[in-house]
Design a protein around this motif. Structure first.
Motif, PDB file in Angstrom:
ATOM      1  N   UNK A  14      33.666  40.080  36.099  1.00  0.00           N
ATOM      2  CA  UNK A  14      35.068  39.693  35.850  1.00  0.00           C
ATOM      3  C   UNK A  14      35.962  39.965  37.064  1.00  0.00           C
ATOM      4  N   UNK A  15      36.891  39.057  37.324  1.00  0.00           N
ATOM      5  CA  UNK A  15      37.870  39.278  38.390  1.00  0.00           C
ATOM      6  C   UNK A  15      38.763  40.434  37.964  1.00  0.00           C
ATOM      7  N   UNK A  16      39.127  41.289  38.905  1.00  0.00           N
ATOM      8  CA  UNK A  16      39.933  42.471  38.610  1.00  0.00           C
ATOM      9  C   UNK A  16      41.324  42.095  38.102  1.00  0.00           C
ATOM     10  N   UNK A  17      41.823  40.921  38.528  1.00  0.00           N
ATOM     11  CA  UNK A  17      43.164  40.507  38.102  1.00  0.00           C
ATOM     12  C   UNK A  17      43.153  39.726  36.788  1.00  0.00           C
ATOM     13  N   UNK A  18      41.969  39.606  36.179  1.00  0.00           N
ATOM     14  CA  UNK A  18      41.861  38.915  34.892  1.00  0.00           C
ATOM     15  C   UNK A  18      41.843  37.401  34.982  1.00  0.00           C
ATOM     16  N   UNK A  19      41.725  36.850  36.188  1.00  0.00           N
ATOM     17  CA  UNK A  19      41.816  35.398  36.377  1.00  0.00           C
ATOM     18  C   UNK A  19      40.508  34.650  36.158  1.00  0.00           C
ATOM     19  N   UNK A  63      23.252  47.338  39.780  1.00  0.00           N
ATOM     20  CA  UNK A  63      24.631  46.863  39.956  1.00  0.00           C
ATOM     21  C   UNK A  63      25.653  47.995  40.021  1.00  0.00           C
ATOM     22  N   UNK A  64      25.341  49.145  39.445  1.00  0.00           N
ATOM     23  CA  UNK A  64      26.291  50.252  39.467  1.00  0.00           C
ATOM     24  C   UNK A  64      26.411  50.865  40.860  1.00  0.00           C
ATOM     25  N   UNK A  65      25.498  50.496  41.761  1.00  0.00           N
ATOM     26  CA  UNK A  65      25.574  50.926  43.151  1.00  0.00           C
ATOM     27  C   UNK A  65      26.161  49.865  44.065  1.00  0.00           C
ATOM     28  N   UNK A  66      26.658  48.779  43.483  1.00  0.00           N
ATOM     29  CA  UNK A  66      27.278  47.722  44.287  1.00  0.00           C
ATOM     30  C   UNK A  66      28.544  48.249  44.964  1.00  0.00           C
ATOM     31  N   UNK A  67      28.732  47.867  46.229  1.00  0.00           N
ATOM     32  CA  UNK A  67      29.967  48.213  46.936  1.00  0.00           C
ATOM     33  C   UNK A  67      30.829  46.983  47.169  1.00  0.00           C
ATOM     34  N   UNK A  68      30.289  45.809  46.848  1.00  0.00           N
ATOM     35  CA  UNK A  68      31.039  44.574  47.006  1.00  0.00           C
ATOM     36  C   UNK A  68      30.166  43.368  46.726  1.00  0.00           C
ATOM     37  N   UNK A  69      30.801  42.202  46.721  1.00  0.00           N
ATOM     38  CA  UNK A  69      30.097  40.924  46.627  1.00  0.00           C
ATOM     39  C   UNK A  69      30.376  40.175  47.917  1.00  0.00           C
ATOM     40  N   UNK A  70      29.399  39.377  48.367  1.00  0.00           N
ATOM     41  CA  UNK A  70      29.600  38.565  49.567  1.00  0.00           C
ATOM     42  C   UNK A  70      29.098  37.149  49.335  1.00  0.00           C
ATOM     43  N   UNK A  71      29.695  36.229  50.075  1.00  0.00           N
ATOM     44  CA  UNK A  71      29.249  34.834  50.084  1.00  0.00           C
ATOM     45  C   UNK A  71      29.291  34.346  51.523  1.00  0.00           C
ATOM     46  N   UNK A  72      28.588  33.250  51.788  1.00  0.00           N
ATOM     47  CA  UNK A  72      28.550  32.693  53.139  1.00  0.00           C
ATOM     48  C   UNK A  72      29.929  32.125  53.475  1.00  0.00           C
ATOM     49  N   UNK A  73      30.435  32.370  54.691  1.00  0.00           N
ATOM     50  CA  UNK A  73      31.776  31.906  55.029  1.00  0.00           C
ATOM     51  C   UNK A  73      31.958  30.386  54.982  1.00  0.00           C
ATOM     52  N   UNK A  76      37.455  35.680  49.500  1.00  0.00           N
ATOM     53  CA  UNK A  76      37.401  36.881  50.345  1.00  0.00           C
ATOM     54  C   UNK A  76      38.697  37.664  50.188  1.00  0.00           C
ATOM     55  N   UNK A  77      38.560  38.960  49.970  1.00  0.00           N
ATOM     56  CA  UNK A  77      39.727  39.814  49.775  1.00  0.00           C
ATOM     57  C   UNK A  77      40.073  40.048  48.311  1.00  0.00           C
ATOM     58  N   UNK A  78      39.555  39.191  47.437  1.00  0.00           N
ATOM     59  CA  UNK A  78      39.779  39.405  46.001  1.00  0.00           C
ATOM     60  C   UNK A  78      38.861  40.518  45.525  1.00  0.00           C
ATOM     61  N   UNK A  79      39.057  40.944  44.283  1.00  0.00           N
ATOM     62  CA  UNK A  79      38.280  42.061  43.758  1.00  0.00           C
ATOM     63  C   UNK A  79      37.720  41.712  42.378  1.00  0.00           C
ATOM     64  N   UNK A  80      36.557  42.280  42.090  1.00  0.00           N
ATOM     65  CA  UNK A  80      35.904  42.095  40.793  1.00  0.00           C
ATOM     66  C   UNK A  80      35.588  43.457  40.189  1.00  0.00           C
ATOM     67  N   UNK A  81      35.243  43.429  38.900  1.00  0.00           N
ATOM     68  CA  UNK A  81      34.818  44.641  38.218  1.00  0.00           C
ATOM     69  C   UNK A  81      33.314  44.581  37.997  1.00  0.00           C
ATOM     70  N   UNK A  82      32.647  45.694  38.277  1.00  0.00           N
ATOM     71  CA  UNK A  82      31.215  45.764  37.990  1.00  0.00           C
ATOM     72  C   UNK A  82      31.060  45.748  36.472  1.00  0.00           C
ATOM     73  N   UNK A  83      30.241  44.844  35.938  1.00  0.00           N
ATOM     74  CA  UNK A  83      30.056  44.769  34.488  1.00  0.00           C
ATOM     75  C   UNK A  83      29.604  46.111  33.902  1.00  0.00           C
ATOM     76  N   UNK A 130      34.074  49.537  37.450  1.00  0.00           N
ATOM     77  CA  UNK A 130      34.331  49.911  38.847  1.00  0.00           C
ATOM     78  C   UNK A 130      34.803  48.674  39.597  1.00  0.00           C
ATOM     79  N   UNK A 131      35.895  48.788  40.341  1.00  0.00           N
ATOM     80  CA  UNK A 131      36.448  47.650  41.078  1.00  0.00           C
ATOM     81  C   UNK A 131      35.894  47.646  42.498  1.00  0.00           C
TER      82      UNK A 131
END
Length: 193
Positions: A44-49, A62-72, A81-88, A92-93
């Motif tokens: 889920x997106x941290x902002x609820x979007x 997944x509880x050890x995730x520090x972020x998500x990445x995609x190819x530029x 990029x720069x947005x935030x998600x919650x670990x299911x 954890x954001x």
């Protein structure tokens, strides 16, 4: 050699045998082709979007995730990029970033980065999330760590038992999108398999 600046000292990921509880060099592991699964999990997106879907062969990490990445150059995620998600299941954001190493064709093209439990993720985290820790979420004998990052109901469980429970919980919360068969190479200890 260290004092001459020819080698460096620092934290780095190693191959680990949970049965022997020892580090293994790359020469001490066998690469075995194994039939596994690819689980598609909604973060889920941290902002609820909305949410972002990530495909993984090891949902228990997944509880050890520090972020998500995609190819530029992946247009599907332009502007993420720069947005935030919650670990299911933990809430954890974590941030979203870009990295050239991501294979756009694999899974959803969005990669979860778990630096303490995957060598490729370790390298990506150093580039994309240089200030992030590398949280351990598995013990030396491959049980879920007693850590604030790991939900209490999973702490102490063997990784494979935890995986089953996590998948059930994800399904109950509407966060498991789909599962598909996926052959992949696994590193096995040459001593105890």
């Amino acid at each position: 050699l260290y004092e001459q600046g020819l080698i460096y000292r620092g934290h780095y990921i190693v191959n680990w045998c949970p049965r022997g509880r020892t580090a293994l060099s790359d020469e001490e592991v066998d690469h075995v082709e194994k039939e596994g699964s690819l689980w598609y999990i909604r973060y889920p997106m941290a902002d609820g979007s909305g949410s972002v879907t990530v495909a993984t062969t090891r949902p228990e990490t997944m509880f050890g995730d520090v972020g998500l990445v995609y190819h530029p150059k992946d247009d599907r995620y332009r502007g993420f990029a720069g947005k935030r998600v919650k670990i299911p299941l933990s809430g954890q954001v974590i941030p979203i970033a870009v990295d050239d190493a991501v294979e756009r064709e694999f899974g959803t093209g969005m990669l979860k980065v778990t630096p303490a439990h995957d060598a490729n993720d370790f390298d990506i985290a150093r580039r994309a999330f240089p200030d992030a820790d590398a949280p351990l979420i598995l013990t030396e004998d491959a049980r879920m760590e007693q850590s604030p990052r790991v939900p209490p109901a999973l702490q102490g469980l063997d990784r494979f038992d935890a995986r089953k429970k996590i998948l059930k919980l994800l399904e109950q919360h509407g966060l498991l999108v789909k599962t598909e068969p996926h052959p992949h190479r696994v590193r096995r200890c040459y001593r105890c398999d």
